[in-house]
Motif scaffolding. Structure first.
Motif, PDB file in Angstrom:
ATOM      1  N   SER A 166       7.744  25.321  -8.425  1.00  0.00           N
ATOM      2  CA  SER A 166       7.587  26.671  -8.362  1.00  0.00           C
ATOM      3  C   SER A 166       8.517  27.526  -9.155  1.00  0.00           C
ATOM      4  N   LEU A 167       9.789  27.350  -8.928  1.00  0.00           N
ATOM      5  CA  LEU A 167      10.738  27.946  -9.688  1.00  0.00           C
ATOM      6  C   LEU A 167      10.731  27.809 -11.117  1.00  0.00           C
ATOM      7  N   VAL A 168      10.530  26.634 -11.559  1.00  0.00           N
ATOM      8  CA  VAL A 168      10.169  26.557 -13.268  1.00  0.00           C
ATOM      9  C   VAL A 168       9.110  27.290 -13.432  1.00  0.00           C
ATOM     10  N   ILE A 169       7.996  27.345 -12.603  1.00  0.00           N
ATOM     11  CA  ILE A 169       6.766  27.801 -13.271  1.00  0.00           C
ATOM     12  C   ILE A 169       7.004  29.320 -13.198  1.00  0.00           C
ATOM     13  N   ILE A 170       7.533  29.689 -12.166  1.00  0.00           N
ATOM     14  CA  ILE A 170       7.817  31.293 -11.952  1.00  0.00           C
ATOM     15  C   ILE A 170       8.795  31.824 -13.282  1.00  0.00           C
ATOM     16  N   TYR A 171       9.898  31.074 -13.628  1.00  0.00           N
ATOM     17  CA  TYR A 171      10.601  31.647 -14.796  1.00  0.00           C
ATOM     18  C   TYR A 171       9.932  31.412 -15.872  1.00  0.00           C
ATOM     19  N   GLY A 183      -3.960  28.180 -16.848  1.00  0.00           N
ATOM     20  CA  GLY A 183      -4.166  26.716 -17.272  1.00  0.00           C
ATOM     21  C   GLY A 183      -3.213  25.749 -17.180  1.00  0.00           C
ATOM     22  N   THR A 184      -2.012  26.142 -17.711  1.00  0.00           N
ATOM     23  CA  THR A 184      -0.589  25.290 -17.487  1.00  0.00           C
ATOM     24  C   THR A 184      -0.297  25.134 -15.899  1.00  0.00           C
ATOM     25  N   VAL A 185      -0.478  26.386 -15.446  1.00  0.00           N
ATOM     26  CA  VAL A 185      -0.192  26.122 -13.779  1.00  0.00           C
ATOM     27  C   VAL A 185      -1.330  25.330 -13.148  1.00  0.00           C
ATOM     28  N   LEU A 186      -2.653  25.294 -13.228  1.00  0.00           N
ATOM     29  CA  LEU A 186      -3.325  24.491 -12.949  1.00  0.00           C
ATOM     30  C   LEU A 186      -3.198  23.101 -13.114  1.00  0.00           C
ATOM     31  N   ILE A 187      -2.888  22.628 -14.137  1.00  0.00           N
ATOM     32  CA  ILE A 187      -2.541  21.251 -14.594  1.00  0.00           C
ATOM     33  C   ILE A 187      -1.263  20.810 -13.980  1.00  0.00           C
ATOM     34  N   LEU A 188      -0.247  21.710 -14.057  1.00  0.00           N
ATOM     35  CA  LEU A 188       0.827  21.229 -13.241  1.00  0.00           C
ATOM     36  C   LEU A 188       0.445  20.954 -11.898  1.00  0.00           C
ATOM     37  N   GLY A 189      -0.211  22.114 -11.123  1.00  0.00           N
ATOM     38  CA  GLY A 189      -0.637  21.911  -9.696  1.00  0.00           C
ATOM     39  C   GLY A 189      -1.280  20.554  -9.312  1.00  0.00           C
ATOM     40  N   LEU A 190      -2.238  20.108 -10.322  1.00  0.00           N
ATOM     41  CA  LEU A 190      -2.885  18.936 -10.150  1.00  0.00           C
ATOM     42  C   LEU A 190      -2.075  17.762 -10.027  1.00  0.00           C
ATOM     43  N   LEU A 191      -1.094  17.865 -11.088  1.00  0.00           N
ATOM     44  CA  LEU A 191      -0.250  16.877 -11.397  1.00  0.00           C
ATOM     45  C   LEU A 191       0.696  16.754 -10.135  1.00  0.00           C
ATOM     46  N   ALA A 192       1.246  17.720  -9.690  1.00  0.00           N
ATOM     47  CA  ALA A 192       2.001  17.761  -8.079  1.00  0.00           C
ATOM     48  C   ALA A 192       1.313  17.361  -7.263  1.00  0.00           C
ATOM     49  N   ASP A 193      -0.157  17.399  -7.087  1.00  0.00           N
ATOM     50  CA  ASP A 193      -0.822  16.884  -5.943  1.00  0.00           C
ATOM     51  C   ASP A 193      -0.753  15.335  -6.056  1.00  0.00           C
ATOM     52  N   ILE A 194      -1.017  15.062  -7.206  1.00  0.00           N
ATOM     53  CA  ILE A 194      -0.984  13.615  -7.550  1.00  0.00           C
ATOM     54  C   ILE A 194       0.433  12.956  -7.213  1.00  0.00           C
ATOM     55  N   LEU A 195       1.429  13.684  -7.506  1.00  0.00           N
ATOM     56  CA  LEU A 195       2.633  13.231  -7.249  1.00  0.00           C
ATOM     57  C   LEU A 195       2.973  13.143  -5.854  1.00  0.00           C
ATOM     58  N   MET A 196       2.713  14.224  -5.230  1.00  0.00           N
ATOM     59  CA  MET A 196       3.147  14.376  -3.783  1.00  0.00           C
ATOM     60  C   MET A 196       2.214  13.911  -2.870  1.00  0.00           C
ATOM     61  N   GLY A 197       0.885  13.110  -3.311  1.00  0.00           N
ATOM     62  CA  GLY A 197      -0.010  12.483  -2.658  1.00  0.00           C
ATOM     63  C   GLY A 197      -0.802  13.226  -1.614  1.00  0.00           C
ATOM     64  N   SER A 198      -1.010  14.444  -1.884  1.00  0.00           N
ATOM     65  CA  SER A 198      -1.740  15.410  -1.043  1.00  0.00           C
ATOM     66  C   SER A 198      -3.352  15.500  -1.465  1.00  0.00           C
ATOM     67  N   VAL A 199      -4.082  16.281  -0.678  1.00  0.00           N
ATOM     68  CA  VAL A 199      -5.479  16.261  -1.345  1.00  0.00           C
ATOM     69  C   VAL A 199      -5.624  17.107  -2.555  1.00  0.00           C
ATOM     70  N   LEU A 245      -0.231  27.307  -6.302  1.00  0.00           N
ATOM     71  CA  LEU A 245       0.580  27.492  -7.575  1.00  0.00           C
ATOM     72  C   LEU A 245      -0.136  28.568  -8.363  1.00  0.00           C
ATOM     73  N   LEU A 246      -1.454  28.480  -8.300  1.00  0.00           N
ATOM     74  CA  LEU A 246      -2.503  29.736  -8.953  1.00  0.00           C
ATOM     75  C   LEU A 246      -2.185  30.950  -7.995  1.00  0.00           C
ATOM     76  N   LEU A 247      -2.278  30.692  -6.832  1.00  0.00           N
ATOM     77  CA  LEU A 247      -1.990  32.117  -6.159  1.00  0.00           C
ATOM     78  C   LEU A 247      -0.472  32.590  -6.377  1.00  0.00           C
ATOM     79  N   ILE A 248       0.359  31.963  -6.304  1.00  0.00           N
ATOM     80  CA  ILE A 248       1.625  32.737  -6.645  1.00  0.00           C
ATOM     81  C   ILE A 248       1.768  33.006  -8.304  1.00  0.00           C
TER      82      ILE A 248
END
Length: 160
Positions: free
Chosen positions: A38-43, A55-71, A79-82
């Motif tokens: 979030s800090l890097v995206i906000i910067y 689009g970048t935020v969406l892709i990073l969010g989906l990658l974070a979902d995969i990385l963190m094992g969340s739904v 991330l899109l909301l912020i």
């Protein structure tokens, strides 16, 4: 081509943020892990909103979902909301002092954490514990240093 356009250093910062998301920490520091992605995206949204968008935020969010094992989609939505208020008010936020920016970043991270918790609660019956909010405080505290380091990094690699 990538290095000249500044794309490679930009991608490298995202990869580093994701590595820091999952890097092992001592048990007493784990609850205080800043919300690195979030800090890097906000910067980047504040510094170069014309190159880093939803689009970048969406892709990073989906990658974070995969990385963190969340739904799939939870981090992407949060991330899109912020990202929206950040992009909408980037000119105003850039003119604030680092202390004021840190408060805004803390608020944005709080919104992200609240959205992730609510979605996890609805989908997986997650239980709320106060340490879940510690990254809000640590992210706000570390923001001035992140901002200064990222600005130096952006200028050194001519990312525009």
């Amino acid at each position: 081509m990538w290095i000249k356009a500044g794309l490679f250093p930009l991608l490298l910062s995202y990869v580093l943020a994701m590595v820091l998301m999952v890097m092992p920490l001592p048990a007493f520091l784990e609850p205080w892990r800043p919300d690195w992605l979030s800090l890097v995206i906000i910067y980047w949204l504040l510094a170069i909103p014309h190159r880093v968008g939803f689009g970048t935020v969406l892709i990073l969010g989906l990658l974070a979902d995969i990385l963190m094992g969340s739904v799939f989609g939870i981090y992407a939505i949060a991330l899109l909301l912020i990202a929206y208020p950040t992009v909408r008010h980037y000119q105003r936020i850039r003119n604030y002092s680092l202390t004021q920016q840190a408060l805004i970043v803390g608020l944005l991270v709080l919104v992200k954490r609240a959205v992730v918790y609510e979605l996890e609660h609805v989908l997986n019956d997650a239980v709320f514990l106060l340490p879940y909010l510690y990254p809000v405080i640590s992210s706000a505290i570390i923001w001035p240093w992140i901002y200064l380091v990222m600005r130096k990094y952006r200028r050194r690699h001519l990312i525009r």
